[in-house]
Design an enzyme around this catalytic site. Structure first.
Site, PDB file in Angstrom:
ATOM      1  N   ILE A 197       0.840  -1.196   0.000  1.00 18.40           N
ATOM      2  CA  ILE A 197       0.000   0.000   0.000  1.00 18.40           C
ATOM      3  C   ILE A 197       0.875   1.246   0.000  1.00 18.40           C
ATOM      4  O   ILE A 197       1.759   1.403   0.850  1.00 18.40           O
ATOM      5  CB  ILE A 197      -0.927   0.015   1.234  1.00 18.40           C
ATOM      6  CG1 ILE A 197      -1.789  -1.246   1.261  1.00 18.40           C
ATOM      7  CG2 ILE A 197      -1.805   1.262   1.236  1.00 18.40           C
ATOM      8  CD1 ILE A 197      -2.536  -1.438   2.555  1.00 18.40           C
ATOM      9  N   GLY A 227       8.618   4.591   2.417  1.00 17.79           N
ATOM     10  CA  GLY A 227       7.728   4.356   3.554  1.00 17.79           C
ATOM     11  C   GLY A 227       6.288   4.097   3.174  1.00 17.79           C
ATOM     12  O   GLY A 227       5.726   4.754   2.331  1.00 17.79           O
ATOM     13  N   SER A 228       5.678   3.109   3.806  1.00 21.78           N
ATOM     14  CA  SER A 228       4.273   2.834   3.564  1.00 21.78           C
ATOM     15  C   SER A 228       3.807   1.702   4.459  1.00 21.78           C
ATOM     16  O   SER A 228       4.187   1.634   5.622  1.00 21.78           O
ATOM     17  CB  SER A 228       4.021   2.512   2.103  1.00 21.78           C
ATOM     18  OG  SER A 228       2.643   2.536   1.841  1.00 21.78           O
ATOM     19  N   ARG A 229       3.049   0.756   3.893  1.00 20.85           N
ATOM     20  CA  ARG A 229       2.430  -0.285   4.705  1.00 20.85           C
ATOM     21  C   ARG A 229       2.211  -1.544   3.861  1.00 20.85           C
ATOM     22  O   ARG A 229       1.982  -1.472   2.654  1.00 20.85           O
ATOM     23  CB  ARG A 229       1.111   0.261   5.232  1.00 20.85           C
ATOM     24  CG  ARG A 229       0.150  -0.737   5.801  1.00 20.85           C
ATOM     25  CD  ARG A 229      -1.037   0.003   6.367  1.00 20.85           C
ATOM     26  NE  ARG A 229      -2.208  -0.834   6.473  1.00 20.85           N
ATOM     27  CZ  ARG A 229      -3.352  -0.451   7.004  1.00 20.85           C
ATOM     28  NH1 ARG A 229      -3.481   0.760   7.474  1.00 20.85           N
ATOM     29  NH2 ARG A 229      -4.374  -1.271   7.069  1.00 20.85           N
TER      30      ARG A 229
END
Length: 218
Positions: A157, A187-189
């Site tokens: 994501i 950066g994320s998920r």
């Protein structure tokens, strides 16, 4: 440690831009504003080292096991809950979400071995990665890997900063646990969807490492 291929162009571009800036600063400011010139040089060096560190691939002893679901990314566990998965399973699943900060290693890895059942990119928004709707509304890439024991969905994501998702898997591929699944820049998920009732080995806010931390046992 080595540098990921996804970062080579970014690192080169950063080096060229920072070099041009510092050449200009040296030419125009060094004589009259030497302190400012040194500060700009120091900030440039720190930024360049950060960009290099972002694309690092540290040497690791990977953990393996056909019954184990291994962490697909570095980061902190921010969600452990049962929820409805609407894209592939279309039923209730156990969701484990890992938030990746810009300081984390950003290589994504296969949590299990098996065949790729689905590999689907979705365009979308860029909500912050911890937003409840980021799993369904943000830019994302969904992969499902299945074997004799289970099917596991992994969803990369994008977040407010991460706007470049890379995924290497294609439907029908046979993949091995801990091999590279893809990469998310800045950066994320990553969300993992498991069968309901799967014993989970991590806790909320636990820091995990790709290829090493056991998320669950199937």
């Amino acid at each position: 440690m080595r540098i990921h291929r996804e970062g080579l162009a970014t690192i080169l571009l950063t080096f060229v831009v920072l070099t041009l800036i510092n050449v200009a600063v040296t030419f125009f400011l060094r004589e009259n504003f030497p302190l400012l010139a040194r500060i700009i040089a120091a900030v440039s060096l720190a930024l360049f080292l950060f960009i290099i560190s972002f694309f690092r691939i540290p040497a690791r002893a990977m953990k393996q096991g056909e019954s184990l679901v291994i962490a697909p990314c570095d980061g902190k566990v921010v969600v452990i809950e049962e929820t409805y998965e609407p894209e592939y399973f279309k039923d209730k699943r156990l969701q484990v979400s890992i938030f990746m900060s810009p300081a984390n290693v950003h290589v994504n890895r296969n949590p299990i071995s098996g065949q790729v059942k689905l590999s689907q990119y979705h365009s979308g928004k860029y909500l912050v990665a911890w937003h409840p709707k980021s799993s369904t509304e943000n830019e994302r890439h969904t992969v499902v890997i299945g074997n004799d024991k289970a099917e596991v969905l992994v969803r990369q994501i994008a977040g407010a900063l991460a706007r470049r998702i890379v995924n290497y898997l294609k439907p029908g591929m046979q993949v091995k646990q801990n091999e590279e699944l893809g990469f998310i820049k800045f950066g994320s998920r990553v969300d993992i969807y498991l069968p309901v009732g799967t014993p989970v080995s991590v806790e909320m806010n636990q820091v995990v490492r790709a290829g090493q931390t056991v998320i669950a046992t199937i």
